[in-house]
Design an enzyme around this catalytic site. Structure first.
Site, PDB file in Angstrom:
ATOM      1  N   GLY A   1      11.316   8.470  24.333  1.00 47.93           N
ATOM      2  CA  GLY A   1      11.042   9.478  23.298  1.00 47.93           C
ATOM      3  C   GLY A   1       9.562   9.472  22.956  1.00 47.93           C
TER       4      GLY A   1
ATOM      5  N   HIS B   1     -12.935  33.268  23.834  1.00 49.51           N
ATOM      6  CA  HIS B   1     -13.017  32.858  25.233  1.00 49.51           C
ATOM      7  C   HIS B   1     -14.206  31.923  25.423  1.00 49.51           C
ATOM      8  CE1 HIS B   1     -12.782  33.122  29.582  1.00 49.51           C
ATOM      9  NE2 HIS B   1     -14.094  33.300  29.595  1.00 49.51           N
TER      10      HIS B   1
ATOM     11  N   GLY C   1      14.713   4.922  18.615  1.00 51.58           N
ATOM     12  CA  GLY C   1      14.987   5.811  17.488  1.00 51.58           C
ATOM     13  C   GLY C   1      14.962   5.084  16.157  1.00 51.58           C
TER      14      GLY C   1
ATOM     15  N   VAL D   1       5.754   4.632   6.121  1.00 52.53           N
ATOM     16  CA  VAL D   1       5.711   4.333   7.559  1.00 52.53           C
ATOM     17  C   VAL D   1       4.542   5.089   8.186  1.00 52.53           C
ATOM     18  CG1 VAL D   1       6.946   4.755   9.735  1.00 52.53           C
ATOM     19  CG2 VAL D   1       8.158   3.818   7.759  1.00 52.53           C
TER      20      VAL D   1
ATOM     21  N   GLU E   1      14.754   5.458  30.394  1.00 55.36           N
ATOM     22  CA  GLU E   1      15.366   6.460  29.503  1.00 55.36           C
ATOM     23  C   GLU E   1      16.774   6.767  30.011  1.00 55.36           C
ATOM     24  OE1 GLU E   1      14.788   8.300  26.584  1.00 55.36           O
ATOM     25  OE2 GLU E   1      16.756   9.093  27.144  1.00 55.36           O
TER      26      GLU E   1
ATOM     27  N   ALA F   1      12.075   1.284  21.642  1.00 56.35           N
ATOM     28  CA  ALA F   1      11.734   2.521  20.913  1.00 56.35           C
ATOM     29  C   ALA F   1      12.875   3.507  21.116  1.00 56.35           C
ATOM     30  CB  ALA F   1      10.420   3.090  21.438  1.00 56.35           C
TER      31      ALA F   1
ATOM     32  N   THR G   1       0.843  -1.207   0.000  1.00 46.44           N
ATOM     33  CA  THR G   1       0.000   0.000   0.000  1.00 46.44           C
ATOM     34  C   THR G   1       0.875   1.253   0.000  1.00 46.44           C
ATOM     35  OG1 THR G   1      -0.059  -0.169   2.401  1.00 46.44           O
ATOM     36  CG2 THR G   1      -1.988  -1.004   1.220  1.00 46.44           C
TER      37      THR G   1
END
Ligand code: FAD
Length: 467
Positions: free
Chosen positions: A184, A445, A272, A44, A205, A270, A40
């Site tokens: 991240g 507002h 990078g 990504v 991390e 995860a 398709t």
């Protein structure tokens, strides 16, 4: 079966960069072939990135919002999670968009070729596809081959309990204990989804803050809000993973590291993404690719070979869909003979977490590093009527102004809907607006966007009595 195709422009990769370039080139009257190895279009972003993650984050938001209503007098029952249906919803969302892209390609007479493309010279590309091979002879090429997830050497690769973002989006199950390795944007977004569905999520991390690219004060608000939801381990790294029958046993090192191994049912890696520049045989076309896989380009998005352009994740940070699309437009226009360069003043970044974190232009840290003379104005959402009425006062809006001129150099927002709000600050930076322009604009507002006007008024000195 081999197929010989001649075209004015071949685009290699149909992500947001590639399809944007292909469509713009076709709109400008050029003959275009779009080559994509997936079944398709959409790359990504549409298939395994931006869009499916947002479809699942929508589910997570409804679950979390429903639970939060109890304190306002409305109690819902415990959510019943039907993973097949959630997956189906996500697939429908992807399907709508990828089908839409097919229609857009057809309407523009962009020829799509399914298969993996590799250069054979600076004028030819060989494509191996499920329905045969093609040789494409082109006048110009646009490389839009994107990026791939980074693996870590000490993490078992073939264990189905170790997943990357694509695996996380498949939503095979809801693990009891889940470790997100990397704090991240992508890790936190997926952690948000799994936590809402019922997993106990830990985040580790290496840096001393989550989302290291954003300013500390913004991330601190996010971290404080989520400290009950996630077990957050900062300044900590994973040094070993021991895969046993009953779970993945993780050894940590660092400031907040647990002394003993900790057992998890699943680990989401995860950490990078790496550019795909080495996958397209760019050397056969004479295109330089650096060691990491990035392709260096000029501000016209031209590589060192004058008829070959490159765009999107493969040309560098930030690896974001809107940057790729914008670059795609520039490359297509340059090929069509228009004068255009990629020279944005700012590229927005958004973490679609809860609360969201969004920033654009210079961050406070960057301004200090660059020695800019700035003034920062913070508007805390504890003073926003809309935030109070939504029971979400943890947020804040921060604007960064050039001290002498009041010009808006950047801004960051943490809070619900921060991503949608950021557009106003993007426009201010891009147009060279100053604090007075923003402060004198009447904001409706009660909206959260009022906080942007208020931050400008703080700079102007007309608001001084904040909580
Ligand atoms: P890609 O989208 O990577 O597309 C490249 C395409 O090229 C792929 O389809 C690939 O199959 C194809 N290809 C590669 N090599 C070849 C070849 N040799 N022959 C044929 N085809 C080839 N960004 C945002 O801006 N907002 C978000 O909310 C966001 N969320 C994300 C969430 C996740 C989980 C992930 C993983 C990423 C997310 N991103 C997000 C990043 C975003 O997806 C990328 O920045 C963007 O897709 C890059 O676009 P691109 O056109 O450069 O390449």
């Amino acid at each position: 079966m081999s197929n010989d195709i001649k075209t004015q422009v071949v685009v290699l990769g149909a992500g947001p960069g590639g399809y944007s370039a292909a469509f713009r080139a076709a709109d400008l009257g050029l003959d275009v072939v779009l080559v994509e190895s997936r079944a398709t279009l959409g790359g990504v972003c549409l298939n395994v990135g931006c869009i499916p993650s947002k479809a699942l984050l929508h589910v997570a938001k409804v679950i979390d919002d429903a639970a939060a209503m109890a304190s306002h007098g409305v109690t819902f029952g415990k959510p019943k999670i039907d993973l097949d249906k959630i997956r189906g919803w996500k697939e429908d969302v992807i399907g709508q968009l990828t089908t839409g892209l097919n229609g857009m390609a057809k309407a523009r007479k962009v020829k799509t070729v399914t298969g993996f493309g590799k250069f054979t010279s600076d004028k030819t590309l060989a494509v191996e596809g499920p329905e045969g091979n093609s040789t494409i002879t082109f006048d110009n090429a646009i490389i839009a081959c994107g990026s791939s997830v980074i693996d870590l050497p000490f993490i078992p690769k073939d264990d189905p309990r170790v997943i990357d973002s694509t695996g996380a989006l498949e939503l095979e199950d809801v693990p009891g204990e889940m470790l997100v390795l990397g704090g991240g944007i992508i890790g936190l977004e997926m952690g948000t989804v799994y936590s809402a569905l019922g997993s106990n999520v830990s985040v580790v991390e290496f840096a001393d803050q989550l989302v290291p690219a954003a300013d500390k004060d913004i991330v601190k608000i996010y971290t404080n809000y989520n400290k009950k939801k996630f077990n957050i381990m900062l300044s900590t790294k994973v040094v070993a993973v021991d895969a046993k029958d009953d779970g993945l046993y993780v050894t940590f090192e660092g400031k907040k590291a647990p002394a003993e191994q900790v057992r998890y049912d699943k680990i989401l890696v995860a950490v990078g993404r790496k550019p795909n520049g080495h996958l397209v045989a760019a050397d056969k076309a004479g295109v330089n690719v650096d060691e990491r896989g990035f392709i260096n380009v000029s501000n016209e998005l031209r590589t060192n070979v004058s008829n070959i352009f490159a765009i999107g994740d493969v040309v560098g940070q930030p690896m974001l869909a809107h940057k790729a699309a914008h670059e795609g437009h520039v490359a297509a226009e340059v090929i069509a003979g228009k004068k255009h360069v990629f020279d944005p003043r700012c590229i927005p970044s958004i973490a679609y977490t809860d609360p969201e974190m969004a920033w654009v232009g210079v961050t406070e840290r960057e301004a200090k590093e660059q020695g800019l003379n700035i003034e920062v104005a913070n508007f805390p959402w504890a003073a926003s009527g809309r935030a109070i009425a939504s029971a979400r006062t943890e947020g804040k809006t921060k604007m960064i102004f050039e001290k002498e001129t009041g010009r808006v150099l950047g801004g960051a927002i943490v809070g619900i809907n921060a991503g949608e709000m950021l557009g106003e600050i993007c426009l201010a930076v891009e147009m060279g607006a100053d604090a007075e322009d923003v402060a004198l604009t009447i904001h409706a507002h009660p909206t959260l966007n009022e906080s942007i006007g208020m931050a400008a008024e703080i700079f102007e000195g007309s608001i001084t009595d904040l909580p």
